[in-house]
Design a protein around this motif. Structure first.
Motif, PDB file in Angstrom:
ATOM      1  N   VAL A 128       0.838  -1.207   0.000  1.00 41.98           N
ATOM      2  CA  VAL A 128       0.000   0.000   0.000  1.00 41.98           C
ATOM      3  C   VAL A 128       0.875   1.261   0.000  1.00 41.98           C
ATOM      4  N   ILE A 129       1.925   1.262   0.803  1.00 47.08           N
ATOM      5  CA  ILE A 129       2.671   2.499   1.059  1.00 47.08           C
ATOM      6  C   ILE A 129       3.893   2.657   0.145  1.00 47.08           C
ATOM      7  N   ILE A 130       4.563   1.546  -0.173  1.00 39.84           N
ATOM      8  CA  ILE A 130       5.850   1.689  -0.880  1.00 39.84           C
ATOM      9  C   ILE A 130       5.730   1.322  -2.357  1.00 39.84           C
ATOM     10  N   ASP A 131       5.299   0.105  -2.640  1.00 40.69           N
ATOM     11  CA  ASP A 131       5.291  -0.351  -4.033  1.00 40.69           C
ATOM     12  C   ASP A 131       4.352  -1.561  -4.142  1.00 40.69           C
ATOM     13  N   ALA A 132       3.352  -1.436  -4.988  1.00 39.46           N
ATOM     14  CA  ALA A 132       2.325  -2.481  -5.115  1.00 39.46           C
ATOM     15  C   ALA A 132       2.937  -3.840  -5.476  1.00 39.46           C
ATOM     16  N   SER A 137      10.020 -10.921   0.667  1.00 42.60           N
ATOM     17  CA  SER A 137      11.127 -11.806   1.056  1.00 42.60           C
ATOM     18  C   SER A 137      12.456 -11.336   0.474  1.00 42.60           C
ATOM     19  N   LYS A 138      12.427 -10.677  -0.681  1.00 41.91           N
ATOM     20  CA  LYS A 138      13.718 -10.199  -1.218  1.00 41.91           C
ATOM     21  C   LYS A 138      13.917  -8.687  -1.043  1.00 41.91           C
ATOM     22  N   ASP A 139      12.832  -7.947  -0.856  1.00 44.68           N
ATOM     23  CA  ASP A 139      12.966  -6.482  -0.797  1.00 44.68           C
ATOM     24  C   ASP A 139      13.053  -5.915   0.620  1.00 44.68           C
ATOM     25  N   MET A 152      11.116   1.957   4.172  1.00 37.95           N
ATOM     26  CA  MET A 152      11.732   0.629   4.228  1.00 37.95           C
ATOM     27  C   MET A 152      10.693  -0.455   4.539  1.00 37.95           C
ATOM     28  N   PRO A 153      10.648  -1.485   3.688  1.00 31.45           N
ATOM     29  CA  PRO A 153       9.819  -2.645   4.046  1.00 31.45           C
ATOM     30  C   PRO A 153      10.592  -3.548   5.013  1.00 31.45           C
ATOM     31  N   GLU A 169      17.708 -12.183   9.824  1.00 33.33           N
ATOM     32  CA  GLU A 169      17.381 -11.262   8.713  1.00 33.33           C
ATOM     33  C   GLU A 169      16.484 -10.130   9.197  1.00 33.33           C
ATOM     34  N   ALA A 170      15.508 -10.503  10.022  1.00 29.29           N
ATOM     35  CA  ALA A 170      14.552  -9.510  10.524  1.00 29.29           C
ATOM     36  C   ALA A 170      15.276  -8.506  11.417  1.00 29.29           C
ATOM     37  N   PHE A 171      16.159  -8.989  12.259  1.00 28.81           N
ATOM     38  CA  PHE A 171      16.868  -8.076  13.158  1.00 28.81           C
ATOM     39  C   PHE A 171      17.826  -7.186  12.380  1.00 28.81           C
TER      40      PHE A 171
END
Ligand code: URA
Length: 185
Positions: A128-132, A137-139, A152-153, A169-171
């Protein structure tokens, strides 16, 4: 709370613009510092959030708090809100019409907070906010600038709970956020 945020909250409290208003226990407007440098945006309230009226206070929220603490930040210094303000029944994804009807509240919150950075938690908020077409998982962790605001996603903490191997990865995304905020100072 800034007076304009208080005004918006009082308006939003009475919202009955979509079907979700009929099944909510509490509206989950948003919380935190309305002068924050960073704003986190999730998808919509879950069961605990609906019960307590605050975003990210269930299990995913507790993991979110721990990751934030890991980069020496606290939830009271950031602003946290969702794409939809009312819980979708059984935690289903919000419908296109629900997102469309609700999004103006979030845009007004962003206008009031004027954050330097917006972090979207998960695919739905990022789309919704960055890119439809975002591929979370990669961005996730990639910074882009829209107007004056960095975006940032991030991986959704609920996805990390379902798949704990994603934790490093999340951290790392939180570390990218911390470093960017430091650089922008
Ligand atoms: N997941 C979300 O996207 N938002 C919340 O507020 C809680 C869980």
């Amino acid at each position: 709370m800034k007076p304009e945020m208080e005004r918006l909250y009082n308006e939003c409290r009475g919202c009955k613009d979509c079907e979700l208003a009929k099944t909510r226990n509490n509206l989950v407007f948003g919380t935190g510092n309305d002068d924050a440098r960073v704003m986190f945006i999730g998808e919509g309230p879950g069961e605990t959030e609906d019960r307590l009226g605050e975003p990210f206070v269930g299990r995913a929220g507790q993991l979110f708090d721990r990751m934030l603490a890991g980069v020496d930040m606290e939830r009271k210094e950031v602003y946290i809100a969702n794409i939809v303000k009312c819980r979708p029944p059984k935690n289903r994804d919000p419908l296109p019409e629900e997102k469309e009807k609700c999004i103006h509240w979030l845009f007004e919150q962003i206008e009031i907070v004027k954050p330097e950075m917006i972090v979207c938690l998960g695919r739905i908020a990022s789309a919704v906010i960055i890119d439809a077409d975002i591929r979370i998982s990669k961005d996730h962790g990639k910074l882009t600038k829209k107007g004056d605001t960095w975006m940032m996603p991030m991986l959704h903490p609920a996805a990390v709970l379902r798949n704990p191997s994603l934790k490093p990865e999340a951290f790392n995304d939180f570390c990218i956020l911390r470093d960017k905020l430091e650089e922008l100072k």
